[in-house]
Design an enzyme around this catalytic site. Structure first.
Site, PDB file in Angstrom:
ATOM      1  N   TYR A 140       0.819  -1.213   0.000  1.00  0.00           N
ATOM      2  CA  TYR A 140       0.000   0.000   0.000  1.00  0.00           C
ATOM      3  C   TYR A 140       0.853   1.263   0.000  1.00  0.00           C
ATOM      4  CZ  TYR A 140      -3.991  -3.006   1.192  1.00  0.00           C
ATOM      5  OH  TYR A 140      -4.962  -3.972   1.187  1.00  0.00           O
ATOM      6  N   LYS A 185       3.877 -15.369   3.008  1.00  0.00           N
ATOM      7  CA  LYS A 185       3.876 -16.138   1.756  1.00  0.00           C
ATOM      8  C   LYS A 185       5.360 -16.365   1.422  1.00  0.00           C
ATOM      9  CE  LYS A 185       1.663 -17.901  -1.816  1.00  0.00           C
ATOM     10  NZ  LYS A 185       0.830 -19.105  -1.714  1.00  0.00           N
ATOM     11  N   ASP A 217      -2.565 -18.213   1.937  1.00  0.00           N
ATOM     12  CA  ASP A 217      -3.670 -18.931   1.280  1.00  0.00           C
ATOM     13  C   ASP A 217      -4.221 -20.018   2.206  1.00  0.00           C
ATOM     14  OD1 ASP A 217      -1.123 -19.931   0.910  1.00  0.00           O
ATOM     15  OD2 ASP A 217      -1.479 -20.725  -1.082  1.00  0.00           O
ATOM     16  N   ASP A 241      -5.281  -6.897   5.881  1.00  0.00           N
ATOM     17  CA  ASP A 241      -6.484  -6.204   5.433  1.00  0.00           C
ATOM     18  C   ASP A 241      -7.539  -7.240   5.047  1.00  0.00           C
ATOM     19  OD1 ASP A 241      -8.218  -4.292   4.591  1.00  0.00           O
ATOM     20  OD2 ASP A 241      -7.069  -3.644   2.845  1.00  0.00           O
ATOM     21  N   ASP A 245     -10.908  -8.736   7.505  1.00  0.00           N
ATOM     22  CA  ASP A 245     -12.299  -8.634   7.041  1.00  0.00           C
ATOM     23  C   ASP A 245     -12.939 -10.009   6.949  1.00  0.00           C
ATOM     24  OD1 ASP A 245     -12.213  -5.920   6.953  1.00  0.00           O
ATOM     25  OD2 ASP A 245     -12.924  -5.751   4.882  1.00  0.00           O
TER      26      ASP A 245
END
Ligand code: NAD
Length: 351
Positions: A140, A185, A217, A241, A245
């Site tokens: 970001y 990851k 994942d 993020d 959620d």
């Protein structure tokens, strides 16, 4: 004396912060807390008065405080303003100015809300986890751009950025169930490779904490099929993020999700939801996310664990007695409005 800057903001913001302040008054009385609050304009309402969503007066107030309790900002009437004048830009501004690098989102399953979630209740029974998301680095904030039909976002992390949040996570895990899941990851990304190396190095300082690594994942699947295995989760910005959620669905409503952003000396506490203009001013908003954010303030800024737990227990008690705002009400609930919910919770706060 702890000073709290209260920034109600827009939409349901004033109603939900008022509700939290009612609970704070009761906690002050029960625990003899020395806390002073002062309100400031922030978001669309500040734009209307000062022509900017984050006026100097409000920044001054924040700097003179030990913590910020924020409602929510935004509304359709400000959607067409230039980006830097939109209420939401004030959120980015305050997070940046305060150097908030660690976003904490607790997610708890309340069995009384079982019919509000799509999971089978037996999978969620007992879920009470916390996600720590790095907030100021990664894709970001890295270099980004476009060249013709190509575009790129750069994911970058350095040792200091990783160490500070990983330390917070180990400390939190140490004070809870002594289990930490680090999500990365590392089989594909260099930043994740560095992240994992540092997490392993730092784990030597916390021998009592059981450390687990998961690829993001796999973490997404595990959160769905066996969320009970998690207690404290730490991860970088983009993964956090998405996963926070995803985990939020466990709580049954946006109105149940508190958050804290920690970093510098002044930390920020706010519900995870927005300003809900569709129900603003109607005494319909669920104030529990804001009340639970207040509990986090009592825990992390005031360092008063007993008061924090008393507020959390009061919320649980009121829910178990069957009281509910519209967003969480089932067929057998006793429906109440924002003010009544706040009154019920404050009455239940006890030492
Ligand atoms: P939202 O979270 O405000 O609302 C989404 C839905 O959830 C709505 O139906 C709303 O009524 C409901 N809801 C949200 N909080 C609730 C509560 N406490 N009790 C009961 N129901 C609740 O998201 P949105 O509609 O996408 O955004 C509305 C405005 O809020 C926009 O201007 C957006 O930019 C802003 N926003 C602000 C923040 C923030 O201040 N941190 C975060 C997200 C969105």
């Amino acid at each position: 004396m702890t000073k709290i800057a209260v920034l109600p903001g827009d939409g349901i913001g004033p109603e939900i912060t008022e509700a939290a302040l009612m609970v704070l008054d009761k906690a002050k009385e029960v625990f003899g807390l020395e806390i002073e609050t002062q309100k400031g304009l922030f978001g669309g309402c500040a734009y209307e008065t000062y022509g900017t969503p984050f006026p100097e007066e409000t920044w001054q107030l924040v700097q003179e405080s030990n913590a910020v309790l924020l409602g929510a900002v935004g509304g359709p009437q400000w959607d067409n303003l230039p980006r830097n004048l939109r209420p939401e830009s004030a959120l980015l501004g305050i997070r940046k100015k305060l150097g908030l690098y660690c976003n904490i989102r607790p997610v708890k399953f309340y069995s009384i809300l079982a019919d509000k979630v799509v999971w089978k209740p037996e999978i969620l029974e007992g879920v009470d986890l916390v996600i720590l998301r790095e907030l100021t680095g990664g894709a970001y904030f890295g270099k980004k751009g476009r060249e013709g039909d190509s575009a790129y976002d750069t994911m970058e992390y350095n040792r200091e950025e990783i160490e500070r949040i990983v330390r917070d996570a180990f400390e939190m895990a140490q004070g809870r169930k002594k289990v930490l899941h680090s999500i990365d990851k590392a089989n594909v990304l260099e930043t994740s490779g560095l992240w994992r190396e540092i997490v392993i190095e730092m784990s030597k300082d916390y021998p009592e904490v059981r450390l687990e690594h998961l690829y993001v994942d796999n973490a997404a699947i595990q959160l769905v099929i066996n969320p009970k295995q998690f207690d404290v989760i730490v991860t970088e910005n983009l993964f956090g993020d998405i996963l926070s959620d995803q985990a939020a669905a466990i709580a049954g409503s946006l109105g149940m999700l508190p958050s804290a952003s920690l970093g510098g000396e002044i930390n920020l506490y706010e519900p995870a939801h927005g300003s809900a203009p569709d129900i603003a001013g109607q005494d319909k908003a669920n104030p529990l996310a804001t009340i639970l954010s207040l509990a986090m303030l009592l825990r992390h800024t005031c360092k008063h664990e007993q008061a924090a737990q008393a507020v959390e227990k009061a919320v649980e008690q009121v829910l178990e007695e069957g009281y509910a705002t519209g967003d969480i009400a089932g067929a057998n609930s006793k429906r109440v409005g924002t003010k009544e919910m706040a009154k019920l919770v404050s009455e239940c706060v006890s030492g």
